[in-house]
Design an enzyme around this catalytic site. Sequence first.
Site, short mmCIF file in Angstrom:
data_model
loop_
_atom_site.label_atom_id
_atom_site.label_comp_id
_atom_site.label_asym_id
_atom_site.label_seq_id
_atom_site.Cartn_x
_atom_site.Cartn_y
_atom_site.Cartn_z
N CYS A 1 13.87 10.82 6.56
CA CYS A 1 13.96 10.40 7.97
C CYS A 1 15.40 10.56 8.46
O CYS A 1 15.64 10.72 9.64
CB CYS A 1 13.51 8.96 8.11
SG CYS A 1 14.36 7.87 6.97
N GLU B 1 10.25 1.16 10.23
CA GLU B 1 11.24 2.20 9.92
C GLU B 1 10.52 3.52 10.16
O GLU B 1 9.72 3.96 9.33
CB GLU B 1 11.71 2.09 8.47
CG GLU B 1 12.49 0.82 8.17
CD GLU B 1 13.87 0.79 8.80
OE1 GLU B 1 14.33 1.83 9.30
OE2 GLU B 1 14.47 -0.29 8.81
N GLU C 1 10.57 16.34 14.40
CA GLU C 1 11.08 16.13 13.05
C GLU C 1 10.60 17.30 12.17
O GLU C 1 9.40 17.55 12.07
CB GLU C 1 10.50 14.81 12.54
CG GLU C 1 11.30 14.17 11.47
CD GLU C 1 10.72 12.79 11.09
OE1 GLU C 1 9.58 12.48 11.44
OE2 GLU C 1 11.44 12.06 10.41
N LYS D 1 0.86 -1.18 0.00
CA LYS D 1 0.00 0.00 0.00
C LYS D 1 0.89 1.23 0.00
O LYS D 1 1.47 1.60 1.02
CB LYS D 1 -0.91 0.02 1.25
CG LYS D 1 -2.01 1.06 1.13
CD LYS D 1 -2.28 1.80 2.42
CE LYS D 1 -1.29 2.87 2.75
NZ LYS D 1 -1.25 4.03 1.85
P1 NAP Z 1 2.84 8.58 7.62
O1 NAP Z 1 1.82 9.61 7.70
O2 NAP Z 1 3.14 7.76 8.82
O3 NAP Z 1 2.40 7.65 6.39
C1 NAP Z 1 3.19 6.58 5.95
C2 NAP Z 1 2.29 5.55 5.28
O4 NAP Z 1 1.37 5.05 6.24
C3 NAP Z 1 1.45 6.11 4.14
O5 NAP Z 1 1.31 5.10 3.16
C4 NAP Z 1 0.11 6.36 4.82
O6 NAP Z 1 -0.98 6.33 3.95
C5 NAP Z 1 0.05 5.19 5.76
N1 NAP Z 1 -0.82 5.37 6.91
C6 NAP Z 1 -1.07 6.50 7.61
N2 NAP Z 1 -1.90 6.22 8.64
C7 NAP Z 1 -2.19 4.90 8.57
C8 NAP Z 1 -2.98 4.02 9.37
N3 NAP Z 1 -3.65 4.44 10.42
N4 NAP Z 1 -3.04 2.72 9.00
C9 NAP Z 1 -2.37 2.27 7.94
N5 NAP Z 1 -1.60 3.05 7.15
C10 NAP Z 1 -1.50 4.35 7.48
O7 NAP Z 1 4.24 9.13 7.18
P2 NAP Z 1 4.56 10.09 5.96
O8 NAP Z 1 4.18 11.46 6.37
O9 NAP Z 1 4.01 9.54 4.70
O10 NAP Z 1 6.13 9.92 5.87
C11 NAP Z 1 6.99 10.66 6.63
C12 NAP Z 1 7.49 9.89 7.84
O11 NAP Z 1 8.13 8.70 7.42
C13 NAP Z 1 8.52 10.65 8.61
O12 NAP Z 1 8.28 10.55 9.98
C14 NAP Z 1 9.81 9.95 8.24
O13 NAP Z 1 10.83 10.11 9.18
C15 NAP Z 1 9.36 8.56 8.09
N6 NAP Z 1 10.31 7.80 7.27
C16 NAP Z 1 11.09 6.88 7.89
C17 NAP Z 1 12.03 6.18 7.16
C18 NAP Z 1 12.91 5.16 7.83
O14 NAP Z 1 13.47 4.35 7.12
N7 NAP Z 1 13.06 5.17 9.15
C19 NAP Z 1 12.15 6.40 5.80
C20 NAP Z 1 11.33 7.34 5.19
C21 NAP Z 1 10.40 8.03 5.95
P3 NAP Z 1 -1.60 7.72 3.39
O15 NAP Z 1 -0.61 8.22 2.42
O16 NAP Z 1 -2.86 7.32 2.76
O17 NAP Z 1 -1.77 8.61 4.56
#
Ligand code: NAP
Length: 488
Positions: free
Chosen positions: A295, A261, A392, A185
């Site tokens: 991240c 992650e 962040e 997804k």
């Molecule tokens: P996010 O809001 O947590 O969303 C990530 C993914 O999760 C998206 O596909 C989102 O779908 C989905 N999602 C959100 N809420 C959900 C729920 N309740 N149930 C199931 N899926 C759900 O994060 P983001 O804003 O896209 O990405 C930024 C974050 O990712 C930052 O905190 C960054 O640090 C972290 N990140 C970490 C790494 C690592 O390797 N540690 C790498 C890259 C990014 P939707 O798009 O439909 O909301």
Amino acid sequence: MSTHPDARRVLDAAPRQLYVGGAWRDAEGGSTMVVEDPATGETLCEVADASVADGTAALDAAVAAQRDWAATPPNERSEVLHRAFTLMQERSDDLALLMTLEMGKSLAESKGEIAYAAEFFRWFSGEALRIDGYFKQAGNGQSRVLVMKQPVGPCLFITPWNFPAAMGTRKIAPAVAAGCTMVVKPAEQTPLSMLALARLLEDAGLPPSVLNVVPTSSSSELAKPLIADPRLRKLSFTGSTPVGRTLIAQASEQVLKTSMELGGNAPFVVFEDADLDAAVEQAMVAKMRNMGEACTSANRFHVQESVAEEFAARLTEKMKSLTLGHGADEGTDVGPLIDADQRGKVAELVDDAVAKGATALTGGGVRDGAGYFFEPTVLTGVPTDARLLKEEIFGPVAPIATFTTEEEAIAAANDTEYGLVAYLFTRDLSRALRVSEALETGMIGLNQGLVSNAGAPFGGVKQSGLGREGGNEGIAEYLETKYVAVKL
Ligand code: NAP
């Protein structure tokens, strides 16, 4: 719409349907969702918007294919991955442009991500051939110990928008190598890159149903029943820490194996004995890669007092020289942020720091006009209670705080719930190793601002996550260990 000569062709050729059971098809009821160009705010195209039933159909397909896929010879799994690696290089220009259109980063950055993403196919193509076990005599000499590794089974992957391809291949490649089937997804903002990856893997010969891709605007509704389904055996998530916590709680019901992650708050620590030219150059890499939407992005700079002014001045000069623009335009260094919410959050954090006494040496605000642009910003005199030292930022903002002693630097660097990566600049080998041991992070960039490498274990400690992706460790996340006690 971008004026890039290939934009229309690339967009028209991009798959926009669900990929389920080896078939490209519309979502239930023909539902679609809009994909936007963050540089203009205009609609790029519409993509199938999967329902809960579509998500379940994807899991049904993955479950049905699991047994045969696990039995496929390692050579064949390895060859599929190697063909995917080659195809990704061949299609690099188009994949990069597609990514830039939906995500905003410059073409040079997108090409860098495609190259990085492809490396996971190459690396795990090799790892598929190295899955092993062992056989030994038990200590009492009475029986034998046989240990084998087997694929964990059907997986669910949830990926973010910031690295739409690499965050996919980092999960898909080891799962394919291990013999797992999967449902992916992608993030709502960037489904096109993941669908293009599915097409690429199909072309590379990945059998139907091993990979299923279901973009959706209802991520939690779609994911929840899949996570609760006892047929699912693994959840791997890349995204924010709050969503990760929610998913871990949901996964606990089935005691589901998880890899997480999550978010980061990387300190970038510069000691007075550092090579300052290298520190400034690498600060730009650690801060400005992906417009700060990484991240691993350097979230805060801790610089020893004696060199702080010089470091800030040189960093400011570099930040001032950057050109903002549409990622697909020639000459663009810095693209837009992903959406209005993200830009609003960055602005709020900068305003908070300035209200508490920080000074903007450059930037400090949103850029007027279309698109979600934020000016590259350097802040000095950042007080310890400024929110951006704790949260962040996910934007092109470099807050600089100072320290006097090594102990102070370590304490400041570790003063966060996160523990993904830290950057450390010093020419003193003893200090480098001492501080590396003391930093509470899963990764350290020692005199370099980039740690991502398919052959290295990527991941965090504390609230930055669970598990590792890439490296020798990466495939272990997709393998179970079975022990057979053998009576001869
Ligand atoms: P996010 O809001 O947590 O969303 C990530 C993914 O999760 C998206 O596909 C989102 O779908 C989905 N999602 C959100 N809420 C959900 C729920 N309740 N149930 C199931 N899926 C759900 O994060 P983001 O804003 O896209 O990405 C930024 C974050 O990712 C930052 O905190 C960054 O640090 C972290 N990140 C970490 C790494 C690592 O390797 N540690 C790498 C890259 C990014 P939707 O798009 O439909 O909301």
